[in-house]
Design an enzyme around this catalytic site. Structure first.
Site, PDB file in Angstrom:
ATOM      1  N   THR A 283       8.043 -13.738  -2.735  1.00 15.61           N
ATOM      2  CA  THR A 283       7.904 -14.575  -3.923  1.00 15.61           C
ATOM      3  C   THR A 283       8.831 -14.136  -5.044  1.00 15.61           C
ATOM      4  O   THR A 283       9.177 -12.945  -5.164  1.00 15.61           O
ATOM      5  CB  THR A 283       6.450 -14.517  -4.442  1.00 15.61           C
ATOM      6  OG1 THR A 283       6.357 -15.182  -5.709  1.00 15.61           O
ATOM      7  CG2 THR A 283       5.975 -13.085  -4.633  1.00 15.61           C
TER       8      THR A 283
ATOM      9  N   TYR B 111      -0.157 -10.033  -7.854  1.00 12.21           N
ATOM     10  CA  TYR B 111       0.385 -10.877  -6.781  1.00 12.21           C
ATOM     11  C   TYR B 111       1.812 -10.450  -6.451  1.00 12.21           C
ATOM     12  O   TYR B 111       2.146 -10.174  -5.294  1.00 12.21           O
ATOM     13  CB  TYR B 111       0.341 -12.343  -7.202  1.00 12.21           C
ATOM     14  CG  TYR B 111       1.114 -13.268  -6.290  1.00 12.21           C
ATOM     15  CD1 TYR B 111       0.775 -13.394  -4.946  1.00 12.21           C
ATOM     16  CD2 TYR B 111       2.186 -14.021  -6.766  1.00 12.21           C
ATOM     17  CE1 TYR B 111       1.489 -14.236  -4.104  1.00 12.21           C
ATOM     18  CE2 TYR B 111       2.902 -14.870  -5.940  1.00 12.21           C
ATOM     19  CZ  TYR B 111       2.549 -14.972  -4.607  1.00 12.21           C
ATOM     20  OH  TYR B 111       3.252 -15.798  -3.779  1.00 12.21           O
TER      21      TYR B 111
END
Length: 330
Positions: free
Chosen positions: A120, A144
Site C-alpha cells: 500500500t 495499517y
C-alpha cells in the site's frame, strides 16, 4: 506459464476476485484460499477452486499448496481500514503481519517460487514529495501502513535467504469494477470513497462524508491517485510473468496512474456520471489520513509489460455504478 497453480489468498474479496479473473483469463490454474470473513463465495469465478481456511493454519495451507501443486502465491488477505488500524492496531498486526509471516513460511516450506504481495501507499506515511517514488522514505503514520511495511521487510529478507522471489505492489486508491460485471466492491459498510458515493447516488446512503477540508491541497480535501481495479489486476499478472521470467530478481513497485483527484473532484465526477447531486457532509479529519498520495508510476510502466486501459475517473465511476446497480438486483 506455470506448470502448477497460483494460490490467491483473499481471492473472494474485492481486489482478489479481480486478480483471479485476470489470472484465469490469462490461462493460469487458480486456487482461492479465503476464510470468507469479508469475502463472498459467489464472487469466485467457477473456473477457480475455492478452499475455505485461515492462512495461519499452517497444516491446511501447506496441504492446499501440495494438493494443488502451487508454484506462486498472490496474497490479498488482510485488514485494510486506516482509521480502524489506529483504534485497533493489534488486529492489524495479527491479520496483516503475523498471518503474512505464517503464509510466507508455508510458501518457503512448500517450495513456492514466486510471491506477489498487495502492499500500500500507506507505507510512505506523509510523503516528502508528490508524486511519490519507490525510493522515497517509508515512514507510515498508521498501523495499517506499518503492518504492510513489516511484511515487505520479511519478503526482502526471505528472498535473500531462500529460492523465492517477490513483487510488492504498493497500491494507491483502488476503485471501479470488472467491465464485464463479473466482480466488484461488494463489502457492506465499505469505506472506499467511490463505493460510498455510488451507493449514495442510488439511494443506499443519505449522505457522503468529506473528512477534512483543511489539507494543503488545491481545494483543502484529500487528494488520491485512483486506479481501476481491473488495471491493477492486470498488473499482478504482468508481475507474475516477470517473476517467472527472471527468478533472481524481486521488485517493489507503485501501482497507480500518477494523477490525483481530490475528494470533491471525485464527488463531482459521480454527480456528473449519475446526473444526481450528492448530499455532502463536511466532517473533521480522520486519524491516520495523509493529505495527498499520488504515485510516481514510471517504474511500474518501465518494469512490467503493462499499460493501463481504464485510466479515466468517469469510467471508473461508471463501472462502479454499474456494479452497484447489479448488487441491488441480487
Amino acid at each position: 506459464m506455470l506448470d502448477g497453480s497460483v494460490l490467491v489468498t483473499g481471492g473472494a474479496g474485492y481486489i482478489g476476485s479481480h486478480a483471479v479473473l485476470a489470472l484465469l483469463d490469462a490461462g493460469h490454474r487458480v486456487v482461492v484460499y479465503d476464510n470468507l470473513s469479508t469475502g463472498f463465495d459467489w464472487l469466485v469465478d467457477p473456473r477457480a477452486t475455492l478452499v475455505r481456511g485461515e492462512i495461519e493454519d499452517d497444516a491446511h495451507v501447506r496441504a492446499t499448496m501440495r494438493d494443488h501443486q502451487v508454484q506462486a502465491v498472490m496474497h490479498f488477505a488482510g485488514s485494510i481500514i486506516v482509521p480502524e488500524s489506529v483504534s485497533n492496531p493489534l488486529k492489524y498486526y495479527r491479520n496483516n503481519t503475523v498471518a503474512s509471516r505464517a503464509l510466507i513460511e508455508s510458501a518457503v516450506v512448500s517450495g513456492v517460487k514466486h510471491f506477489i504481495f498487495s502492499s500500500t501507499a500507506a507505507t510512505y506515511g506523509t510523503p516528502v514529495r508528490v508524486p511519490i517514488a519507490e525510493s522515497d522514505p517509508t515512514v507510515p503514520i498508521n498501523p495499517y501502513g506499518t503492518s504492510k511495511l513489516m511484511t515487505e521487510a520479511m519478503l526482502r529478507d526471505v528472498a535473500a535467504a531462500h529460492p523465492i522471489n517477490y513483487a510488492a505492489l504498493r497500491y494507491f486508491n483502488v476503485a471501479g469494477a470488472d467491465p464485464q460485471q463479473r466482480a466488484g466492491q461488494s463489502t457492506i459498510g465499505a469505506t472506499h470513497l467511490i463505493k460510498i458515493a455510488v451507493e449514495a447516488a442510488l439511494g443506499k446512503r443519505e449522505t457522503v462524508g468529506v473528512y477534512g477540508t483543511d489539507y494543503d491541497t488545491p481545494d483543502g480535501t484529500g487528494v488520491r491517485d485512483y486506479i481501476h481495479v481491473s488495471d491493477l489486476a492486470a498488473a499482478h499478472v504482468a508481475a507474475l510473468d516477470l517473476l517467472i521470467a527472471d527468478p533472481a530478481k524481486s521488485h517493489t513497485l507503485n501501482a497507480g496512474y500518477g494523477k490525483g483527484f481530490s475528494v470533491l473532484e471525485v464527488l463531482d465526477a459521480v454527480d456528473r456520471v449519475t446526473n444526481h447531486k450528492l448530499n455532502r457532509v463536511i466532517e473533521g479529519r480522520r486519524a491516520g489520513d495523509a493529505g495527498e498520495l499520488v504515485a510516481d508510476n514510471r517504474a511500474i510502466l518501465a518494469t512490467l509489460d503493462w499499460t493501463p486501459q481504464r485510466a479515466d475517473l468517469d469510467l471508473i465511476v461508471r463501472d462502479a455504478l454499474a456494479w452497484e446497480r447489479k448488487l441491488s438486483e441480487r
